[in-house]
Scaffold this motif. Structure first.
Motif, PDB file in Angstrom:
ATOM      1  N   THR A 689       0.819  -0.589   0.052  1.00  0.00           N
ATOM      2  CA  THR A 689       0.194   0.046  -0.078  1.00  0.00           C
ATOM      3  C   THR A 689       0.739   1.531  -0.176  1.00  0.00           C
ATOM      4  O   THR A 689       0.443   2.158  -0.254  1.00  0.00           O
ATOM      5  CB  THR A 689      -0.618   0.159   0.969  1.00  0.00           C
ATOM      6  N   ALA A 690       2.922   0.882   0.355  1.00  0.00           N
ATOM      7  CA  ALA A 690       2.855   2.554  -0.452  1.00  0.00           C
ATOM      8  C   ALA A 690       4.015   2.766  -1.262  1.00  0.00           C
ATOM      9  O   ALA A 690       3.125   1.955  -2.337  1.00  0.00           O
ATOM     10  CB  ALA A 690       4.285   2.017   0.756  1.00  0.00           C
ATOM     11  N   ALA A 691       4.055   3.758  -1.238  1.00  0.00           N
ATOM     12  CA  ALA A 691       3.554   4.720  -3.336  1.00  0.00           C
ATOM     13  C   ALA A 691       5.041   3.559  -3.959  1.00  0.00           C
ATOM     14  O   ALA A 691       6.066   3.076  -2.518  1.00  0.00           O
ATOM     15  CB  ALA A 691       4.178   5.841  -2.108  1.00  0.00           C
ATOM     16  N   LEU A 692       4.922   2.836  -4.774  1.00  0.00           N
ATOM     17  CA  LEU A 692       5.866   2.656  -5.420  1.00  0.00           C
ATOM     18  C   LEU A 692       6.045   3.080  -7.083  1.00  0.00           C
ATOM     19  O   LEU A 692       4.900   3.678  -7.733  1.00  0.00           O
ATOM     20  CB  LEU A 692       5.169   1.462  -5.912  1.00  0.00           C
ATOM     21  N   THR A 693       7.464   4.016  -7.657  1.00  0.00           N
ATOM     22  CA  THR A 693       7.049   4.611  -8.249  1.00  0.00           C
ATOM     23  C   THR A 693       8.718   4.135  -8.840  1.00  0.00           C
ATOM     24  O   THR A 693       9.250   3.575  -8.732  1.00  0.00           O
ATOM     25  CB  THR A 693       8.145   6.302  -8.291  1.00  0.00           C
ATOM     26  N   GLY A 694       8.826   5.094 -10.295  1.00  0.00           N
ATOM     27  CA  GLY A 694       9.577   4.844 -11.586  1.00  0.00           C
ATOM     28  C   GLY A 694      10.044   3.783 -12.049  1.00  0.00           C
ATOM     29  O   GLY A 694      10.980   2.766 -12.195  1.00  0.00           O
ATOM     30  N   VAL A 711      -1.222   1.479 -19.046  1.00  0.00           N
ATOM     31  CA  VAL A 711       0.032   1.756 -18.134  1.00  0.00           C
ATOM     32  C   VAL A 711       0.161   2.821 -17.688  1.00  0.00           C
ATOM     33  O   VAL A 711      -1.004   4.140 -18.626  1.00  0.00           O
ATOM     34  CB  VAL A 711       1.577   1.747 -18.651  1.00  0.00           C
ATOM     35  N   ASP A 712      -0.127   3.250 -16.234  1.00  0.00           N
ATOM     36  CA  ASP A 712      -0.583   4.629 -15.431  1.00  0.00           C
ATOM     37  C   ASP A 712       0.519   5.478 -15.428  1.00  0.00           C
ATOM     38  O   ASP A 712       1.870   4.931 -16.073  1.00  0.00           O
ATOM     39  CB  ASP A 712      -1.155   4.147 -14.091  1.00  0.00           C
ATOM     40  N   GLY A 713       0.687   6.395 -14.705  1.00  0.00           N
ATOM     41  CA  GLY A 713       2.119   7.266 -14.453  1.00  0.00           C
ATOM     42  C   GLY A 713       3.558   6.718 -14.334  1.00  0.00           C
ATOM     43  O   GLY A 713       4.282   7.238 -14.104  1.00  0.00           O
ATOM     44  N   GLU A 714       2.752   5.755 -12.882  1.00  0.00           N
ATOM     45  CA  GLU A 714       3.717   5.095 -12.271  1.00  0.00           C
ATOM     46  C   GLU A 714       4.653   3.417 -13.390  1.00  0.00           C
ATOM     47  O   GLU A 714       5.507   3.335 -12.677  1.00  0.00           O
ATOM     48  CB  GLU A 714       3.630   4.744 -11.108  1.00  0.00           C
ATOM     49  N   GLY A 715       4.385   3.594 -14.362  1.00  0.00           N
ATOM     50  CA  GLY A 715       4.324   2.432 -15.223  1.00  0.00           C
ATOM     51  C   GLY A 715       3.607   1.074 -14.580  1.00  0.00           C
ATOM     52  O   GLY A 715       4.375   0.567 -15.092  1.00  0.00           O
ATOM     53  N   LEU A 716       2.857   1.288 -14.070  1.00  0.00           N
ATOM     54  CA  LEU A 716       2.196   0.161 -13.012  1.00  0.00           C
ATOM     55  C   LEU A 716       1.049  -0.176 -14.528  1.00  0.00           C
ATOM     56  O   LEU A 716       0.133   0.705 -14.687  1.00  0.00           O
ATOM     57  CB  LEU A 716       1.414   0.066 -12.283  1.00  0.00           C
TER      58      LEU A 716
END
Length: 883
Positions: A689-694, A711-716
């Motif tokens: 649940t914590a943020a995952l980026t890049g 894909v969303d802005g974080e690449g997920l």
């Protein structure tokens, strides 16, 4: 509708008999015949299915050639194949009945680690099939599985072209009664839960040696009786004792064949290889005989376990500390695996002892502020300044030659010597911090001084008039003596109530007399074991023991490393008048206790809220230990030997954090494009649940392309993965996709095949027999047959009276007039798991369904019957068929 276990029969109508009936009637007007209809449909062969070229069904297409290595049948990858083998004159009459079909060979391109699994359709006690894996052109035998069970398996050690042999076992010309269907499966990896009864005969092991433990109910009385039993089995004892695992030899004098004869093995290893002119080298013969011996031993009631003596190699997790290889006591408690989960990071362990050599290189960065609580200057040795804030160990000069023990330094090194620093030794919890508290001097230490030290560690008021900036999480007390007091018990209870876990050595008097503080309520008492997990000869025992840990025994060198089997840790030597930092082997419950304290630090790093009460509960549940001695708790080992991996996995979370850690997950975890797929989807998501980026995605091959689909802005999201075979050579190809993120990276293996021209890219579940069944009587009303046409089978029933019917289809590889046997394909409309009646009141079309080699693992005998679990969810169907 659930089909009962009944036989479905096909009524064969003979035209000559119909003519006789027609001539026997008298005059009068006959009623008009009832109308009949046609039922048509299509059977779809399950993807990746292949049929053996030469089954026993005379109506099935037949291709000569897969009876030898040179003419092996080419296979795609992955594949599920249905096949049939029989000894001459065994099984149902058919194409291979008289001559027999002893071997099927298949050619396939595999990637490293891919497993080939053979499921035997018949009772393995009567129908013995074996499995072999050869390098290309059968130049070398790579792996083999000569078992007695329903499953055999081999694994490819590296990428390349291989030949698979499925073989009937024959002893000379005696091939027994074998006539069996089988299913051969090649997949991306081994099938979990299926291979438990197989032996990895392709792995490195010592030929001629087996590891055996007798069952408790058959334990021989004494070594002489054990040796007598072992000799009766044709074996010889090389090491071990009857109460534990023993290393046995197949016998240098008599040889493996004699041992197998004594074990009652009537299966000569390697016969399937020999009948194809393959000469067995002495080493290969020894390997085959060793595997056969293990299988025979496993079948004997007096044997609890029997295993190959596998060769193990050091793995990357091994610390680079140069003396780590001498720390036998860490693998003994399953510590390397636990390090994959926790290093004990930032947990504080107070070592209440002689102090610590603060300048020791293996404590660089491992220490927090401590204190010296020795209040008697006479006892303090060279440090005659009373209690102070310097817990350095000046030496106690208690050794017979005037040297010092540096006992606390040894204990502290076991807890948390700096690990992976290319210096000295490793600590149990290399990420933890040591709080050195000096209480032991030239004459030991007083209970009052020790009470002040543990109060300090817990952040309670004490004679130093100060407390640490952060209290200790765990206190280690590798000290003790006789005599109990109410005041001491009160202090230990108070400290425990602060949430501090207290660990103490049980004592080294080989006595059941209680030693304190280990015997106080709320203190974890630790006994010691030697390198064989037996109680060390000095270790105390009794009703207060909670857990055992390695303490060593310097009187023996059972591992042959040239040193007595003590515990190796940090030390000092002041024999020259100045202190030299070093390492040494020591023994005692003092060495055992810090192993437990270190493991608790690993747990505390996983769950910072871990309480002493929770540790007690987990111990009593057996969640932290390997049970030794009598089942459950006993007076020698308490609840058992501390197991670091179990401990870190058992550390409970007393509350749910606001955020669970981010973790990048891939689904699926691997991609297999087989022979014809060109595009597959890959999903990346955040498992926390914590943020995952890049998130970034890369691939390792020019023939592989990964493009973002949704894909969303974080690449997920979803990615499309495509392959291009145009410029690749025939065979199997592998690559990887790597996805990185702010939290972690994941690697997705990719496998793809460029098939050779001989590989049929169309799925094939064998020649299909289709039966139209009366659901009331489960009698077969009509039958039809169909051959494969580009992966589908078109069928038609004509002259079908009005009514409701069930429709089944399947192969009959063994030609016993029963479709859907184990190892044969099977299907039903609309699905095999839930057949539905077809209502016929006119012509019916579009009855389309799938036939597959899907098999029930339970039917292979690998799973027990369970309530509500049918081993035969669809019954066999009897055919009295006419072409």
């Amino acid at each position: 509708m659930r089909i009962a276990a009944a036989v479905l029969r096909l009524l064969v109508v003979v035209p000559a008999l119909l003519g006789l009936v027609a001539c026997s009637g008298g005059g009068g007007g006959a009623p008009p015949p009832a109308p009949t209809y046609t039922v048509t449909g299509t059977i779809i062969a399950a993807g990746g299915s292949v049929a053996d070229w030469d089954v026993n069904d005379p109506y099935a297409p037949h291709v000569e050639g897969n009876d030898s290595c040179a003419t092996a049948q080419p296979l795609p990858n992955p594949v599920t194949l249905g096949g049939y083998l029989n000894a001459p004159g065994e099984g149902a009459p058919g194409r291979s009945f008289e001559a027999g079909d002893l071997d099927d060979f298949y050619r396939v391109s595999l990637q490293a680690g891919q497993t080939v699994t053979l499921f035997i359709g018949g009772d393995p006690a009567e129908h013995d099939l074996d499995l072999y894996l050869f390098s290309a052109a059968c130049a070398d035998l790579v792996a083999f599985s000569e078992g007695y069970g329903a499953t055999e398996a081999v694994t490819a050690p590296s990428a390349g072209d291989y030949v698979i042999q499925v073989a009937v076992y024959c002893d000379g010309n005696d091939c027994g009664t074998t006539a069996s269907n089988y299913t051969l499966v090649v997949g991306q990896s081994a099938q979990a839960g299926v291979l438990a009864d197989t032996l990895d005969a392709g792995a490195e092991f010592v030929p001629g040696e087996v590891i055996v433990r007798f069952a408790d109910s058959h334990q021989p009385l004494g070594l002489a009786a054990a040796d007598q039993r072992i000799q009766a089995l044709g074996l010889a004892r090389k090491a071990g004792a009857p109460s534990r695992q023993m290393l046995l030899s197949l016998g240098e004098a008599t040889g493996g064949a004699a041992a197998l004869a004594a074990l009652g093995v009537n299966k000569t290893p390697g016969q399937a290889l020999a009948r194809h002119g393959r000469e067995l080298s002495p080493e290969l013969q020894a390997r085959l005989e060793t595997v056969a011996a293990v299988r025979a031993l496993r079948a004997r009631p007096e044997v609890a376990t029997a295993d190959l003596n596998y060769i193990r190699r050091a793995l990357a997790v091994t610390p680079n500390d140069p003396f780590y290889s001498y720390q036998w006591h860490y693998p003994q408690i399953n510590l390397p695996a636990a390090w994959e989960v926790s290093k004990g990071t930032d947990v504080i362990v107070a070592v209440v002892d002689t102090g610590v050599l603060l300048a020791h290189p293996d404590f660089d960065g491992q220490l927090v502020a401590g204190y010296d609580f020795i209040s008697d200057d006479a006892n303090s040795g060279d440090d005659e300044s009373g209690i102070d804030d310097n817990p350095d160990d000046p030496g106690d000069r208690i050794m017979p030659d005037g040297r010092s023990s540096f006992h606390g330094t040894h204990v502290a090194g076991t807890v948390a010597a700096r690990t992976n620093n290319s210096v000295g030794v490793a600590g149990v919890a290399g990420g933890a911090k040591i709080m050195p508290l000096r209480v032991l001097g030239r004459f030991g230490g007083s209970s009052y001084d020790i009470q002040q030290a543990i109060r300090y560690a817990a952040g309670l008021a004490n004679d130093s008039e100060t407390v640490p900036s952060q209290p200790a999480d765990i206190i280690n007390l590798s000290l003790g003596g006789g005599g109990a007091s109410t005041s001491e018990q009160e202090v230990y209870t108070l400290v425990r109530d602060q949430g501090v876990i207290i660990v103490a050595a049980a004592g080294n008097e080989n006595s059941s007399t209680p030693s304190y503080p280990a015997s106080y309520d709320g203190v974890i008492s630790v006994s010691a074991v030697d390198i064989n997990k037996q109680r060390a000869p000095y270790s105390n025992f009794g009703s207060k023991i909670d857990v055992a840990a390695p303490g060593g025994d310097l009187s023996r060198d059972l591992n042959g490393d040239g040193y007595g089997d003590g515990v190796l840790s940090t030390a000092g030597d002041d024999g020259s008048g100045t202190i030299k930092m070093g390492y040494n082997f020591q023994q005692g419950t003092s060495m055992a206790a810090p192993h437990v304290a270190g493991v608790l630090a690993l747990m505390k790093a996983v769950n910072s809220d871990l309480t002493p009460n929770e540790v007690d509960v987990l111990l009593a549940e057996g969640a932290l230990t390997e049970d030794l001695g009598a089942p459950g708790r006993d007076d020698l080992y308490g609840w058992g030997l501390i197991d670091a991996l179990q401990a870190v996995q058992a550390a409970p979370q007393s509350d749910t954090p606001a955020d669970t850690p981010a973790v990048l997950l891939a689904n699926p975890t691997s991609l297999n494009f087989a022979t014809s797929e060109t595009s597959l989807n890959l999903q990346l998501r955040n498992g926390g649940t914590a943020a995952l980026t890049g998130v970034a995605v890369t691939d390792s091959a020019s023939w592989l392309e990964v493009t973002a689909s949704s894909v969303d802005g974080e690449g997920l999201g979803t990615y499309t993965v495509t392959v291009n075979r145009d410029t690749l050579a025939e065979g199997s190809h592998s690559a990887t996709i790597t996805a990185t993120s702010s939290a972690n990276s994941v690697t997705i293996p990719v496998i793809m095949q460029v098939p050779e021209p001989q590989v049929d890219l169309n799925a094939n579940t064998g020649f299909q027999w289709i039966v139209l069944v009366d659901p009331a009587t489960l009698e077969t009303v009509k039958t039809a047959s169909a051959d494969n046409k580009a992966g589908v089978y078109n069928f038609e029933f004509s002259g079908v009276p009005a009514g409701n019917y069930l429709i089944f289809a399947g192969s009959d590889a063994n030609n016993d007039d029963i479709i859907c046997d184990a190892g044969e394909s099977c299907g039903s409309w609309p699905t095999l798991s839930a057949p539905v009646e077809v209502a016929v009141s006119g012509n019916v079309s579009g009855v389309n369904f799938v036939s597959s080699y899907g098999f029930n693992i339970g039917a292979a005998g690998l799973l027990p019957d369970r309530p509500g679990f049918s081993r035969t969810p669809v019954p066999s169907k009897q055919l009295e068929r006419q072409p």
